[in-house]
Design an enzyme around this catalytic site. Structure first.
Site, PDB file in Angstrom:
ATOM      1  N   GLU A  44       0.781  -1.203  -0.094  1.00 16.93           N
ATOM      2  CA  GLU A  44      -0.167   0.006   0.167  1.00 16.93           C
ATOM      3  C   GLU A  44       0.956   1.238  -0.038  1.00 16.93           C
ATOM      4  O   GLU A  44       1.809   1.302   0.418  1.00 16.93           O
ATOM      5  CB  GLU A  44      -0.970  -0.075   1.255  1.00 16.93           C
ATOM      6  CG  GLU A  44      -1.761  -1.195   1.319  1.00 16.93           C
ATOM      7  CD  GLU A  44      -3.200  -0.860   2.149  1.00 16.93           C
ATOM      8  OE1 GLU A  44      -3.793  -0.066   1.809  1.00 16.93           O
ATOM      9  OE2 GLU A  44      -3.578  -1.777   2.978  1.00 16.93           O
ATOM     10  N   ASP A  45       0.374   2.260  -0.614  1.00 18.60           N
ATOM     11  CA  ASP A  45       0.851   3.739  -0.799  1.00 18.60           C
ATOM     12  C   ASP A  45       2.339   3.671  -0.780  1.00 18.60           C
ATOM     13  O   ASP A  45       3.117   4.190  -0.144  1.00 18.60           O
ATOM     14  CB  ASP A  45       0.685   4.312   0.712  1.00 18.60           C
ATOM     15  CG  ASP A  45      -0.928   4.152   0.866  1.00 18.60           C
ATOM     16  OD1 ASP A  45      -1.518   3.617   0.326  1.00 18.60           O
ATOM     17  OD2 ASP A  45      -1.113   5.258   2.042  1.00 18.60           O
ATOM     18  N   CYS A  84      -6.384   4.540  -2.789  1.00 15.49           N
ATOM     19  CA  CYS A  84      -6.376   3.123  -2.921  1.00 15.49           C
ATOM     20  C   CYS A  84      -7.846   2.714  -3.452  1.00 15.49           C
ATOM     21  O   CYS A  84      -7.957   1.847  -4.534  1.00 15.49           O
ATOM     22  CB  CYS A  84      -6.557   2.389  -1.617  1.00 15.49           C
ATOM     23  SG  CYS A  84      -7.316   2.908  -0.305  1.00 15.49           S
ATOM     24  N   ASP A 265      -0.151  -0.055  -4.662  1.00 19.76           N
ATOM     25  CA  ASP A 265      -1.594   0.174  -5.031  1.00 19.76           C
ATOM     26  C   ASP A 265      -1.935   1.428  -5.431  1.00 19.76           C
ATOM     27  O   ASP A 265      -2.771   2.048  -5.893  1.00 19.76           O
ATOM     28  CB  ASP A 265      -2.670  -0.310  -4.093  1.00 19.76           C
ATOM     29  CG  ASP A 265      -2.772   0.581  -2.653  1.00 19.76           C
ATOM     30  OD1 ASP A 265      -1.818   1.333  -2.450  1.00 19.76           O
ATOM     31  OD2 ASP A 265      -3.698   0.309  -1.885  1.00 19.76           O
ATOM     32  N   HIS A 266      -0.711   2.508  -5.235  1.00 14.56           N
ATOM     33  CA  HIS A 266      -0.963   3.888  -5.933  1.00 14.56           C
ATOM     34  C   HIS A 266       0.463   4.435  -5.447  1.00 14.56           C
ATOM     35  O   HIS A 266       1.330   3.514  -4.819  1.00 14.56           O
ATOM     36  CB  HIS A 266      -1.891   4.720  -5.657  1.00 14.56           C
ATOM     37  CG  HIS A 266      -2.227   4.893  -4.021  1.00 14.56           C
ATOM     38  ND1 HIS A 266      -1.446   5.422  -2.984  1.00 14.56           N
ATOM     39  CD2 HIS A 266      -3.120   3.964  -3.236  1.00 14.56           C
ATOM     40  CE1 HIS A 266      -1.758   5.585  -2.090  1.00 14.56           C
ATOM     41  NE2 HIS A 266      -2.963   4.527  -2.026  1.00 14.56           N
TER      42      HIS A 266
END
Length: 546
Positions: A44-45, A84, A265-266
């Site tokens: 994530e992130d 997300c 995810d980004h």
């Protein structure tokens, strides 16, 4: 591992990839399964630069660097949003979140306390995706795959029971009953999420704040360095978690012939990065380890999150539905390289904006549909980050430089154009520069064509969109009731509603199966049926066959 193996001639056809990974470098002794095992490891992130293989920002990521040494890295992979849930809506459907109603952050799981900050009448809802769309895990299950998700979903809708064999914090390929069944397994690593900056504030750092890289949109001082060191430490711990999953594949004898995707995810989960449509919000690391790749290569083609679902289906030998808006970048259904990637920003928590972006990998065009608003939004969740509070204080005191303070400007231009090859932080807007007039015209036209090619529900009032889905009512419709027939030892199930998925099982202890056609049963069997049109309420129940 699926025992059906074929020679190298097939998988050269299967992958047909770009010239930086020449086919003749693939060993002719490798065999490749018709239905390969596929694992996604999702951080994530996370922007690419935190991984050593992409340059590094002060920390060490030996496990993912090693994975990259066994595979390839992509230099131009992008999410479809800087946050997300909208991006995950694109991942799961293979379609732009703006076209399926998953563009607002977020639609589900909001507490009443959070809803109090929203405009009156706002409510949680499950996006009603188009009836001709099915999620790729369900399509994989229909083709015989075991699918598991560990464990974040956040797709902007409640998925049907048919989507995963298992979706929980214990989900794993090891849970399948038949070791020969091909599997698709996702592992979501939360430790790099923005929230972990403050949740883990008291844990030991793995990197000296004096050694970390500070991007120029932050002041280079002790506070920025302390927060960035925490973020990079979390990324290093994420690398260790990824290493554990990779080791499990090795322990099970699956590593060599499993296709492994690692991606974020980004972009970064930090202020002025997450939620933005600059590259620091959109660009993600993407490592793919597969038997057909030359080890240690790099691919420069453009890849968008809408391409991931069709690519997995292509690799698995499943026909890519026409309803998917992305294109396969690997496998027998590989398309020509894309020319542009597209991204969108809409509501973020309680704050509304509408921004669209298109990039050719070098030049980025941004269209601000609400230029009267600043880029910065007073998102309450983000105020937990001490760096966010610090930036607000410095801005109020006039102590940020021009590039740092532009985030807080009272409004923004209608159009932005950046050359990311020389301006990677997208500070220098080239819209008024006549030297770039031709590129501006090209990307503006690409953006406008994208709006013609795919519906953009962000142009509609959110509550009006939801009411249209719900037929003007205040509650979501219910999926049509299933029609069940039991004749000559076989059960048939039908539901008179386009887009509805049909799940069934014979015991509450069983996993829900995807209905693909009549199946055998005997009189007296229990049968549980669940039919679900995504965005509607599910329907079904239990019965005893007579």
């Amino acid at each position: 591992m699926n025992p059906s193996l074929i020679k190298i001639s097939f998988f050269i056809l299967l992958v047909s990839f770009a010239c930086k990974v020449p086919q003749e470098d693939v060993s002719a002794t490798i065999t490749y399964p018709e239905q390969p095992n596929i694992v996604w490891i999702v951080a994530e992130d996370l922007s690419p630069q935190h991984l050593g293989i992409y340059g590094g920002t002060g920390g060490k990521t030996p496990f993912l660097d090693s994975l990259a040494a066994d595979g390839v890295i992509y230099s131009h992979a992008y999410s479809t949003a800087g946050v997300c849930a909208p991006s995950r809506a694109a991942l799961i459907t293979g379609a732009y979140q703006t076209a399926v109603g998953g563009h607002n952050m977020r639609t589900l799981g909001m507490s009443q306390n959070a809803l109090d900050a929203y405009p009156p009448g706002h409510k949680s809802y499950s996006a009603v995706i188009p009836a001709d769309m099915k999620t790729y895990p369900e399509l994989l299950r229909m083709a015989g795959y075991y699918t598991s998700n560990n464990s974040k979903e956040d797709y902007q809708f409640k998925g049907p029971v048919t989507m995963w064999d298992e979706s929980s914090n214990k989900a794993h390929w090891r849970n399948r009953k038949d070791s020969n069944q091909p599997f698709f397994s996702i592992f979501n690593l939360n430790i790099s999420h923005e929230s972990q900056v403050w949740a883990r504030a008291d844990e030991p750092l793995l990197v000296d704040p004096a050694d970390v890289f500070i991007p120029p949109y932050y002041p280079d001082d002790s506070i920025s360095r302390a927060v960035m060191a925490r973020f990079i430490t979390n990324a290093m711990r994420m690398d260790m978690q990824a290493g554990e999953i990779i080791q499990q594949l090795k322990d099970d004898g699956l590593y060599e012939n499993t296709i492994i995707f690692f991606y974020g995810d980004h972009g970064d989960g930090m202020p002025y990065a997450k939620r933005e449509l600059y590259d620091r919000g959109l660009k993600v690391p993407l490592i793919i380890k597969a038997p057909f790749f030359e080890k240690g290569g790099q691919l420069d083609e453009l890849v968008s999150f809408v391409d991931f679902a069709p690519t997995v289906l292509s690799l698995a030998g499943v026909e890519v539905p026409k309803s998917m808006q992305g294109q396969a970048f690997l496998g027998v259904q590989k398309a020509d390289p894309r020319k542009y990637i597209y991204a969108a920003r809409d509501r973020m928590d309680s704050e509304y904006d509408r921004v669209r972006a298109v990039s050719d990998g070098r030049f980025k065009y941004i269209r601000n549909y609400m230029p009267e608003k600043p880029n910065y939004q007073n998102i309450q969740y983000r105020l937990n980050n001490p760096l966010m509070i610090y930036l607000l204080e410095l801005n109020k005191a006039g102590k940020l430089d021009a590039n740092q303070s532009r985030w807080f400007a009272p409004n923004k231009p209608t159009e932005e154009l950046y050359d990311t090859s020389v301006d990677p932080y997208e500070f220098n807007n080239l819209v008024a520069d006549p030297e770039y007039a031709e590129k501006l015209t090209e990307l503006r036209a690409a953006h406008e064509q994208w709006l013609l090619d795919y519906p953009d529900l962000g142009a509609m009032n959110e509550q009006e969109m939801v009411r249209n889905w719900w037929g003007g009512k205040d509650t979501p419709p219910i999926t049509a009731a299933p029609e069940i027939a039991f004749n000559v030892g076989k059960v048939s199930i039908n539901v008179d509603m386009p887009g509805a998925s049909i799940g069934y099982r014979k015991s509450t202890n069983d996993t829900w199966s995807v209905y693909v056609g009549p199946f055998e049963a005997v009189r007296g069997d229990s049968l549980y049926v669940n039919v679900h049109r995504i965005g509607y309420e599910p329907n079904g129940g239990a019965m005893v066959l007579k």
